[in-house]
Enzyme design. Structure first.
Site, PDB file in Angstrom:
ATOM      1  N   ARG A   1       0.871  -1.169   0.000  1.00  0.00           N
ATOM      2  CA  ARG A   1       0.000   0.000   0.000  1.00  0.00           C
ATOM      3  C   ARG A   1       0.909   1.220   0.000  1.00  0.00           C
ATOM      4  NH1 ARG A   1      -3.520  -2.773  -1.460  1.00  0.00           N
ATOM      5  NH2 ARG A   1      -5.501  -3.271  -0.445  1.00  0.00           N
TER       6      ARG A   1
ATOM      7  N   GLU B   1      -3.417   7.588  -4.259  1.00  0.00           N
ATOM      8  CA  GLU B   1      -3.896   7.046  -5.539  1.00  0.00           C
ATOM      9  C   GLU B   1      -5.234   7.662  -5.932  1.00  0.00           C
ATOM     10  OE1 GLU B   1      -2.076   2.639  -4.597  1.00  0.00           O
ATOM     11  OE2 GLU B   1      -4.113   2.753  -5.343  1.00  0.00           O
TER      12      GLU B   1
ATOM     13  N   ASP C   1       3.850   0.062  -7.449  1.00  0.00           N
ATOM     14  CA  ASP C   1       2.503  -0.272  -7.914  1.00  0.00           C
ATOM     15  C   ASP C   1       1.458   0.533  -7.156  1.00  0.00           C
ATOM     16  OD1 ASP C   1       0.568  -1.949  -9.331  1.00  0.00           O
ATOM     17  OD2 ASP C   1       0.165  -2.916  -7.408  1.00  0.00           O
TER      18      ASP C   1
ATOM     19  N   HIS D   1      -1.438   0.448  -9.716  1.00  0.00           N
ATOM     20  CA  HIS D   1      -2.074  -0.550  -8.826  1.00  0.00           C
ATOM     21  C   HIS D   1      -2.646  -1.727  -9.636  1.00  0.00           C
ATOM     22  CE1 HIS D   1      -4.076  -0.992  -4.619  1.00  0.00           C
ATOM     23  NE2 HIS D   1      -3.858  -2.174  -5.163  1.00  0.00           N
TER      24      HIS D   1
HETATM   25  P1  NAP Z   1      -0.795 -11.616   5.007  1.00  0.00           P
HETATM   26  O1  NAP Z   1      -0.736 -13.053   4.633  1.00  0.00           O
HETATM   27  O2  NAP Z   1      -1.654 -11.195   6.139  1.00  0.00           O
HETATM   28  O3  NAP Z   1       0.708 -11.130   5.265  1.00  0.00           O
HETATM   29  C1  NAP Z   1       1.032  -9.908   5.844  1.00  0.00           C
HETATM   30  C2  NAP Z   1       2.459  -9.952   6.356  1.00  0.00           C
HETATM   31  O4  NAP Z   1       2.815  -8.668   6.852  1.00  0.00           O
HETATM   32  C3  NAP Z   1       2.693 -10.941   7.494  1.00  0.00           C
HETATM   33  O5  NAP Z   1       3.920 -11.567   7.297  1.00  0.00           O
HETATM   34  C4  NAP Z   1       2.744 -10.067   8.736  1.00  0.00           C
HETATM   35  O6  NAP Z   1       3.549 -10.711   9.710  1.00  0.00           O
HETATM   36  C5  NAP Z   1       3.376  -8.788   8.159  1.00  0.00           C
HETATM   37  N1  NAP Z   1       3.052  -7.601   8.931  1.00  0.00           N
HETATM   38  C6  NAP Z   1       1.842  -7.174   9.344  1.00  0.00           C
HETATM   39  N2  NAP Z   1       1.943  -6.043  10.057  1.00  0.00           N
HETATM   40  C7  NAP Z   1       3.260  -5.748  10.110  1.00  0.00           C
HETATM   41  C8  NAP Z   1       4.016  -4.710  10.728  1.00  0.00           C
HETATM   42  N3  NAP Z   1       3.416  -3.752  11.447  1.00  0.00           N
HETATM   43  N4  NAP Z   1       5.352  -4.727  10.579  1.00  0.00           N
HETATM   44  C9  NAP Z   1       5.967  -5.687   9.858  1.00  0.00           C
HETATM   45  N5  NAP Z   1       5.309  -6.704   9.266  1.00  0.00           N
HETATM   46  C10 NAP Z   1       3.974  -6.728   9.390  1.00  0.00           C
HETATM   47  O7  NAP Z   1      -1.263 -10.736   3.775  1.00  0.00           O
HETATM   48  P2  NAP Z   1      -1.083 -11.029   2.209  1.00  0.00           P
HETATM   49  O8  NAP Z   1      -2.216 -11.824   1.717  1.00  0.00           O
HETATM   50  O9  NAP Z   1       0.314 -11.491   1.961  1.00  0.00           O
HETATM   51  O10 NAP Z   1      -1.275  -9.524   1.647  1.00  0.00           O
HETATM   52  C11 NAP Z   1      -0.431  -8.494   2.111  1.00  0.00           C
HETATM   53  C12 NAP Z   1      -0.887  -7.133   1.629  1.00  0.00           C
HETATM   54  O11 NAP Z   1      -0.540  -6.956   0.277  1.00  0.00           O
HETATM   55  C13 NAP Z   1      -2.391  -6.856   1.655  1.00  0.00           C
HETATM   56  O12 NAP Z   1      -2.842  -6.536   2.946  1.00  0.00           O
HETATM   57  C14 NAP Z   1      -2.496  -5.679   0.696  1.00  0.00           C
HETATM   58  O13 NAP Z   1      -2.321  -4.469   1.390  1.00  0.00           O
HETATM   59  C15 NAP Z   1      -1.311  -5.891  -0.255  1.00  0.00           C
HETATM   60  N6  NAP Z   1      -1.778  -6.269  -1.590  1.00  0.00           N
HETATM   61  C16 NAP Z   1      -1.537  -5.433  -2.640  1.00  0.00           C
HETATM   62  C17 NAP Z   1      -1.972  -5.791  -3.898  1.00  0.00           C
HETATM   63  C18 NAP Z   1      -1.730  -4.912  -5.081  1.00  0.00           C
HETATM   64  O14 NAP Z   1      -2.468  -5.004  -6.040  1.00  0.00           O
HETATM   65  N7  NAP Z   1      -0.708  -4.080  -5.058  1.00  0.00           N
HETATM   66  C19 NAP Z   1      -2.652  -6.991  -4.108  1.00  0.00           C
HETATM   67  C20 NAP Z   1      -2.873  -7.810  -3.025  1.00  0.00           C
HETATM   68  C21 NAP Z   1      -2.422  -7.448  -1.764  1.00  0.00           C
HETATM   69  P3  NAP Z   1       3.422 -10.365  11.270  1.00  0.00           P
HETATM   70  O15 NAP Z   1       1.957 -10.465  11.605  1.00  0.00           O
HETATM   71  O16 NAP Z   1       4.278 -11.374  11.936  1.00  0.00           O
HETATM   72  O17 NAP Z   1       3.965  -8.982  11.426  1.00  0.00           O
HETATM   73  C1  8YV Z   2      -6.966  -4.945  -5.766  1.00  0.00           C
HETATM   74  C2  8YV Z   2      -5.453  -5.244  -3.720  1.00  0.00           C
HETATM   75  O1  8YV Z   2      -6.458  -4.111  -6.742  1.00  0.00           O
HETATM   76  O2  8YV Z   2      -6.199  -7.335  -2.932  1.00  0.00           O
HETATM   77  C3  8YV Z   2      -5.751  -6.221  -2.640  1.00  0.00           C
HETATM   78  O3  8YV Z   2      -5.493  -5.885  -1.473  1.00  0.00           O
HETATM   79  O4  8YV Z   2      -4.897  -4.224  -3.489  1.00  0.00           O
HETATM   80  C4  8YV Z   2      -5.779  -5.562  -5.129  1.00  0.00           C
HETATM   81  O5  8YV Z   2      -5.839  -6.912  -5.391  1.00  0.00           O
HETATM   82  C5  8YV Z   2      -7.931  -4.165  -5.004  1.00  0.00           C
HETATM   83  O6  8YV Z   2      -8.356  -4.729  -3.834  1.00  0.00           O
HETATM   84  C6  8YV Z   2      -9.134  -3.906  -5.914  1.00  0.00           C
HETATM   85  O7  8YV Z   2      -9.886  -2.893  -5.461  1.00  0.00           O
END
Ligand code: NAP
Ligand code: 8YV
Length: 317
Positions: free
Chosen positions: A229, A258, A253, A276
């Site tokens: 994010r 945004e 990304d 994104h």
């Molecule tokens: P997840 O499985 O919950 O993993 C999150 C990771 O972050 C865990 O390893 C957690 O470990 C760590 N974390 C949480 N809070 C933290 C902190 N304060 N300091 C350091 N580490 C921390 O989530 P995921 O499914 O991998 O998704 C992660 C994130 O990616 C989503 O929440 C979203 O914001 C982002 N995302 C972006 C896109 C995009 O399109 N750009 C798409 C999908 C997801 P600990 O709990 O041990 O800290």
């Molecule tokens: C999507 C994301 O672009 O899953 C997330 O957390 O950031 C992306 O996969 C978004 O949620 C669509 O609005």
């Protein structure tokens, strides 16, 4: 419960989602100006399907709400604590997008390192013909890759980085049972890493985790990839570090405001910017849409969802 309970839709949905939602619910789209609408209709809705978060005043204006099904794994635009407090289950779309988002992270790393965008411009503009070969880029092979946030997507990125002979290290609040070295200190990890890939959740807890000190530690040869994010990286500090050479390059990304991107970033050659698109393929977005609907259909059956967010797991037992 009526045969097709009332559902409030926030944000646009695909045709396929619209069809599925309409098969199970009576669907109403939240209007742009919704104050009067909430006062008049707020009590009707038991469910929300959203592709755009849930504004606090909307959440508070639906006294009979029971379930929120959100498109995306990140749910920083929904107040999950307030929902849980009121017995509302929040569901999201984890796992179905791990590979896609990891692919995008690796694509950004390769594009930055191998200077895809300026090299492509060199070819397209005729500079190759006029001035000769493009200057040499940097290899991604054998690098130390620091991953900030080693969850579902972070671990997928780690596996893929192995294909490039990377040494993977990671930072999170807790150590995981994984074959990569845990770094309890983010600045120390950034100092050691050639590339820092950010993939934590957003929200207040992770705001500006990547600050000027972390960027300085990553250094003039270092690369930052942010696929998490925009809020996780201090964007003003990033612009400064990229501008004065404190940081080498970045692939982004996500952005703090945004779809606004700072003009300074747009003018930099050592930066790759995408809007994104982490999960943005037809296949993955369809799978995410299906899970939004599957969560709601399951809730209709027994009041539980397939993928509750952690804050609401106790309501889903
Ligand atoms: P997840 O499985 O919950 O993993 C999150 C990771 O972050 C865990 O390893 C957690 O470990 C760590 N974390 C949480 N809070 C933290 C902190 N304060 N300091 C350091 N580490 C921390 O989530 P995921 O499914 O991998 O998704 C992660 C994130 O990616 C989503 O929440 C979203 O914001 C982002 N995302 C972006 C896109 C995009 O399109 N750009 C798409 C999908 C997801 P600990 O709990 O041990 O800290
Ligand atoms: C999507 C994301 O672009 O899953 C997330 O957390 O950031 C992306 O996969 C978004 O949620 C669509 O609005």
């Amino acid at each position: 419960m009526p045969e097709r309970p009332e559902l409030l839709q926030i944000g646009g949905v695909s045709d396929r989602m619209a069809e599925r939602l309409a098969a199970s619910f009576t669907v109403t789209r939240l209007p742009d100006a919704y104050e009067g609408f909430l006062a008049e209709r707020g009590a009707d809705f038991v469910a929300i399907a959203t592709t755009h978060g849930v504004p606090d005043d909307v959440q508070a204006g639906l006294p009979n709400l029971k379930v929120i099904s959100s498109f995306g794994v990140g749910y920083d635009s929904i107040n999950a604590d307030a929902a849980a407090e009121h017995g509302v289950i929040v569901a999201h779309t984890p796992d179905v997008l791990n590979d896609e988002v990891a692919d995008t992270a690796i694509m950004l790393w390769l594009a930055v390192s191998k200077e895809l965008v300026p090299a492509e411009r060199w070819a397209r503009s005729g500079t190759w013909e006029a001035q000769g070969n493009y200057p040499l880029a940097r290899s991604v092979r054998g690098r130390t890759v620091g991953i900030l946030g080693l969850g579902r997507i972070g671990q997928t990125i780690a596996k893929m980085a192995g294909m490039f002979d990377a040494k993977v290290i990671y930072h999170a609040r807790t150590k995981k049972d994984v074959p990569y070295r845990y770094c309890p200190d983010l600045v120390e990890m950034a100092r050691e890493a050639d590339v820092l890939i950010v993939i934590t959740p957003g929200g207040p807890e992770t705001r500006h985790l990547v600050n000027a000190e972390v960027l300085r530690a990553l250094g003039p040869e270092g690369i930052l990839i942010n696929i998490a994010r925009g809020s996780v990286v201090d964007e003003a500090a990033l612009v400064e570090a990229l501008g004065d050479g404190t940081l080498g390059a970045a692939g982004l990304d996500v952005f703090e405001e945004e779809p606004k991107i700072p003009e300074a970033l747009k003018s930099m050659d050592n930066v790759v910017l995408v809007p994104h698109i982490g999960s943005a393929t037809k296949e993955t977005r369809a799978a995410m849409g299906d899970l939004v609907c599957d969560n709601l259909d399951r809730w209709l059956v027994d009041g539980r969802v397939i993928a509750p967010v952690p804050e609401c797991r106790h309501l889903n037992e």
